[in-house]
Scaffold this motif. Structure first.
Motif, PDB file in Angstrom:
ATOM      1  N   CYS A  40      24.403  -5.257 -28.700  1.00 64.58           N
ATOM      2  CA  CYS A  40      24.444  -4.345 -29.849  1.00 64.58           C
ATOM      3  C   CYS A  40      25.832  -4.242 -30.664  1.00 64.58           C
ATOM      4  CB  CYS A  40      24.223  -3.057 -28.925  1.00 64.58           C
ATOM      5  SG  CYS A  40      22.473  -2.388 -28.857  1.00 64.58           S
ATOM      6  N   ASN A  56      22.890  -7.847 -36.509  1.00 60.17           N
ATOM      7  CA  ASN A  56      21.843  -7.082 -36.255  1.00 60.17           C
ATOM      8  C   ASN A  56      21.351  -5.983 -37.172  1.00 60.17           C
ATOM      9  OD1 ASN A  56      22.194  -8.052 -33.473  1.00 60.17           O
ATOM     10  ND2 ASN A  56      24.095  -7.225 -33.590  1.00 60.17           N
ATOM     11  N   LEU A  91      17.961  -7.210 -28.899  1.00 62.58           N
ATOM     12  CA  LEU A  91      18.624  -6.329 -27.109  1.00 62.58           C
ATOM     13  C   LEU A  91      19.310  -7.943 -26.671  1.00 62.58           C
ATOM     14  CD1 LEU A  91      17.055  -3.247 -26.554  1.00 62.58           C
ATOM     15  CD2 LEU A  91      18.879  -2.900 -27.746  1.00 62.58           C
ATOM     16  N   CYS A 126      20.119   1.256 -29.226  1.00 67.86           N
ATOM     17  CA  CYS A 126      20.313  -0.772 -28.385  1.00 67.86           C
ATOM     18  C   CYS A 126      20.035   0.489 -27.223  1.00 67.86           C
ATOM     19  CB  CYS A 126      22.015  -0.112 -27.866  1.00 67.86           C
ATOM     20  SG  CYS A 126      22.887  -1.220 -29.563  1.00 67.86           S
TER      21      CYS A 126
END
Length: 84
Positions: free
Chosen positions: A14, A21, A11, A82
């Protein structure tokens, strides 16, 4: 066979198109849930432990999210990873 990567965003990022990620999962896809609202995992060529996200995979990600369906290389889930 291409490996699977689980979506593990840091975070506030997202972006499912950002290779950083993801975490390498292995050869088997993650379990799929009934609800297909949020991004969960992709299957992609490996690039030093990160997924190689080419234009075709980017389009597949976009289509899966828009249509709320799993595809050959994209898995969706009912949990929003997210959310804080």
């Amino acid at each position: 066979m291409m490996p699977w990567y689980t979506f593990t965003p840091i975070l506030p990022s997202c972006d499912p198109q950002d290779p950083t990620n993801y975490t390498l999962l292995g050869d088997l896809p993650p379990q799929s849930s009934e609800s297909k609202l949020f991004f969960a995992a992709i299957q992609a060529d490996d690039n030093c432990g990160l997924p190689h996200i080419d234009m075709m995979l980017r389009m597949e990600i976009i289509n899966a999210l828009e249509l709320e369906i799993d595809t050959i290389n994209v898995r969706l889930d009912d949990r929003n990873k997210c959310a804080n």
